[in-house]
Design a protein around this motif. Structure first.
Motif, PDB file in Angstrom:
ATOM      1  N   ILE A   4       1.316   1.507  -4.445  1.00 53.71           N
ATOM      2  CA  ILE A   4       0.086   2.326  -4.733  1.00 53.71           C
ATOM      3  C   ILE A   4       0.110   3.884  -4.949  1.00 53.71           C
ATOM      4  O   ILE A   4       0.629   4.520  -3.709  1.00 53.71           O
ATOM      5  CB  ILE A   4      -1.055   1.957  -3.842  1.00 53.71           C
ATOM      6  N   ARG A   5       0.201   4.444  -6.078  1.00 52.39           N
ATOM      7  CA  ARG A   5       0.643   5.759  -6.473  1.00 52.39           C
ATOM      8  C   ARG A   5      -0.411   6.689  -5.877  1.00 52.39           C
ATOM      9  O   ARG A   5      -0.093   7.699  -5.068  1.00 52.39           O
ATOM     10  CB  ARG A   5       0.708   6.163  -7.550  1.00 52.39           C
ATOM     11  N   SER A   6      -1.718   6.265  -6.024  1.00 50.75           N
ATOM     12  CA  SER A   6      -2.808   7.050  -5.679  1.00 50.75           C
ATOM     13  C   SER A   6      -3.007   7.164  -4.212  1.00 50.75           C
ATOM     14  O   SER A   6      -3.305   6.158  -3.658  1.00 50.75           O
ATOM     15  CB  SER A   6      -4.018   6.739  -6.515  1.00 50.75           C
ATOM     16  N   GLN A   7      -3.236   8.234  -3.497  1.00 52.33           N
ATOM     17  CA  GLN A   7      -3.548   8.264  -2.150  1.00 52.33           C
ATOM     18  C   GLN A   7      -4.878   8.140  -1.737  1.00 52.33           C
ATOM     19  O   GLN A   7      -5.225   7.337  -0.861  1.00 52.33           O
ATOM     20  CB  GLN A   7      -3.251   9.886  -1.456  1.00 52.33           C
ATOM     21  N   THR A   8      -5.992   8.219  -2.709  1.00 49.30           N
ATOM     22  CA  THR A   8      -6.996   7.891  -2.516  1.00 49.30           C
ATOM     23  C   THR A   8      -7.273   6.169  -2.731  1.00 49.30           C
ATOM     24  O   THR A   8      -8.106   5.778  -1.921  1.00 49.30           O
ATOM     25  CB  THR A   8      -7.982   8.423  -3.785  1.00 49.30           C
ATOM     26  N   THR A   9      -6.624   5.662  -3.485  1.00 46.79           N
ATOM     27  CA  THR A   9      -6.667   4.443  -3.635  1.00 46.79           C
ATOM     28  C   THR A   9      -5.914   3.543  -2.329  1.00 46.79           C
ATOM     29  O   THR A   9      -6.366   2.622  -1.981  1.00 46.79           O
ATOM     30  CB  THR A   9      -5.691   3.793  -4.887  1.00 46.79           C
ATOM     31  N   GLN A  10      -5.073   4.459  -1.864  1.00 48.65           N
ATOM     32  CA  GLN A  10      -4.269   3.974  -0.698  1.00 48.65           C
ATOM     33  C   GLN A  10      -5.389   3.904   0.472  1.00 48.65           C
ATOM     34  O   GLN A  10      -5.221   2.846   1.132  1.00 48.65           O
ATOM     35  CB  GLN A  10      -3.186   4.598  -0.234  1.00 48.65           C
ATOM     36  N   LEU A  12     -10.634  -1.160   3.204  1.00 50.97           N
ATOM     37  CA  LEU A  12     -11.050  -2.331   2.932  1.00 50.97           C
ATOM     38  C   LEU A  12     -10.785  -3.170   3.915  1.00 50.97           C
ATOM     39  O   LEU A  12     -11.288  -4.169   4.249  1.00 50.97           O
ATOM     40  CB  LEU A  12     -10.689  -2.609   1.625  1.00 50.97           C
ATOM     41  N   LEU A  59       0.769  -1.070   0.110  1.00 49.03           N
ATOM     42  CA  LEU A  59      -0.010  -0.153  -0.033  1.00 49.03           C
ATOM     43  C   LEU A  59       0.881   1.256   0.189  1.00 49.03           C
ATOM     44  O   LEU A  59       0.608   2.244  -0.631  1.00 49.03           O
ATOM     45  CB  LEU A  59      -1.079  -0.020   1.179  1.00 49.03           C
ATOM     46  N   ALA A 100      -8.501   3.792   0.288  1.00 47.28           N
ATOM     47  CA  ALA A 100      -9.515   3.044  -0.063  1.00 47.28           C
ATOM     48  C   ALA A 100      -9.432   1.466   0.587  1.00 47.28           C
ATOM     49  O   ALA A 100      -9.909   0.729   0.940  1.00 47.28           O
ATOM     50  CB  ALA A 100     -10.204   3.069  -1.306  1.00 47.28           C
ATOM     51  N   LEU A 101      -7.878   1.163   0.040  1.00 38.05           N
ATOM     52  CA  LEU A 101      -7.693  -0.403   0.178  1.00 38.05           C
ATOM     53  C   LEU A 101      -7.376  -0.614   1.757  1.00 38.05           C
ATOM     54  O   LEU A 101      -7.692  -1.529   2.229  1.00 38.05           O
ATOM     55  CB  LEU A 101      -6.337  -0.550  -0.402  1.00 38.05           C
TER      56      LEU A 101
END
Length: 287
Positions: free
Chosen positions: A98-104, A110, A94, A106-107
């Protein structure tokens, strides 16, 4: 100047007083009561408030209780090792892949989804999966990996460890991820420019900077596992025991002095473990 300092000192104490009172009533006094009751005597019909070391003598001389304590340490150490490996791997992915902070975010959220239900529901959900006629055995049989269903998947030490890892891994992921997100990426670039391999970067840069997060996660996991008894009872099919279950059984039999003595020993053991870990790493950097 001295008057100002005294005024600030008094103000600080006044602000802390409500919390001190709450902690004294709901934490210190109950613990003191447990310590006092641990020295009492218990018969089949009554509890005698007399000073007696018999409860502690039984704890340290009985092979049964010593085996139960060893079982507790074994569960805690195995769970700690597995959750550390999983938590560090997930946090590494993570934080650095994972480059995107939003994706980080979100995961990371999760990973907390299992906490939206109770621990008991999550434990029971393993029963139809690990049972003799469960999904795991049926899948292994259909693939030809086994000739007969595996009995050790459920109601065994394997099931207990699996449930502990499932329930507590997130307590390792979040602190380690928090530490990794604080690492200056220029340090990693400098290590690469100096010719360091990915393994050397991990061992010489990332892990030393993640020690506070690793220590916080370790404290969470070890204390939760050592105090748990529901997981051991359900997932072992009442075939195994730990200290928490020993205390629960004593309470069910109204043997409060014995339960109190076991609780005191467990509390001191956990405090010694935590104190030893805090001597190794200053976790105030993460607070």
């Amino acid at each position: 100047m001295q008057r100002i300092l005294n005024s600030r000192h008094l103000t600080g104490w006044l602000l802390a007083a409500p919390l001190v009172v709450v902690l004294a009533i709901f934490l210190v006094l109950p613990v003191l009561m447990i310590v006092v009751v641990s020295f009492w005597q218990a018969t089949e019909f009554s509890i005698v408030p007399a000073f007696d070391l018999g409860n502690y003598e039984f704890l340290f001389t009985s092979h049964v209780t010593l085996d139960v304590f060893w079982n507790t340490f074994r569960y805690a150490l195995i769970t700690w090792a597995l959750t550390l490996g999983i938590g560090f791997t997930v946090s590494w992915f993570l934080a650095f892949h994972i480059r995107s902070q939003t994706t980080q975010v979100a995961l990371a959220l999760l990973c907390t989804v299992p906490f939206w239900t109770s621990n008991i529901i999550r434990m029971i959900s393993w029963v139809p999966f690990l049972g003799r006629n469960g999904l795991a055995n049926q899948a292994f049989l259909s693939m030809g990996l086994i000739d007969a269903p595996l009995d050790w998947l459920l109601f065994s030490d394997f099931a207990v460890i699996l449930a502990f890892v499932h329930l507590n891994t997130v307590f390792m992921i979040i602190p380690i991820l928090n530490s990794m997100m604080r690492i200056d990426r220029s340090l990693l670039e400098a290590a690469r420019d100096a010719g360091a391999s990915p393994f050397q970067i991990m061992t010489n840069v990332v892990i030393p900077l993640c020690k506070p997060g690793i220590m916080i996660g370790s404290i969470f996991v070890l204390t939760l596992v050592m105090g748990d008894f529901i997981t051991v009872r359900f997932m072992s099919g009442s075939q195994s025991a730990n200290v928490g279950r020993l205390i629960s059984n004593d309470i069910g039999l109204l043997q409060y002095p014995s339960a109190s003595a076991t609780s005191v020993v467990l509390l001191l053991t956990v405090l010694l473990v935590v104190a030893g870990m805090l001597r190794l790493v200053d976790i105030r950097k993460e607070l």
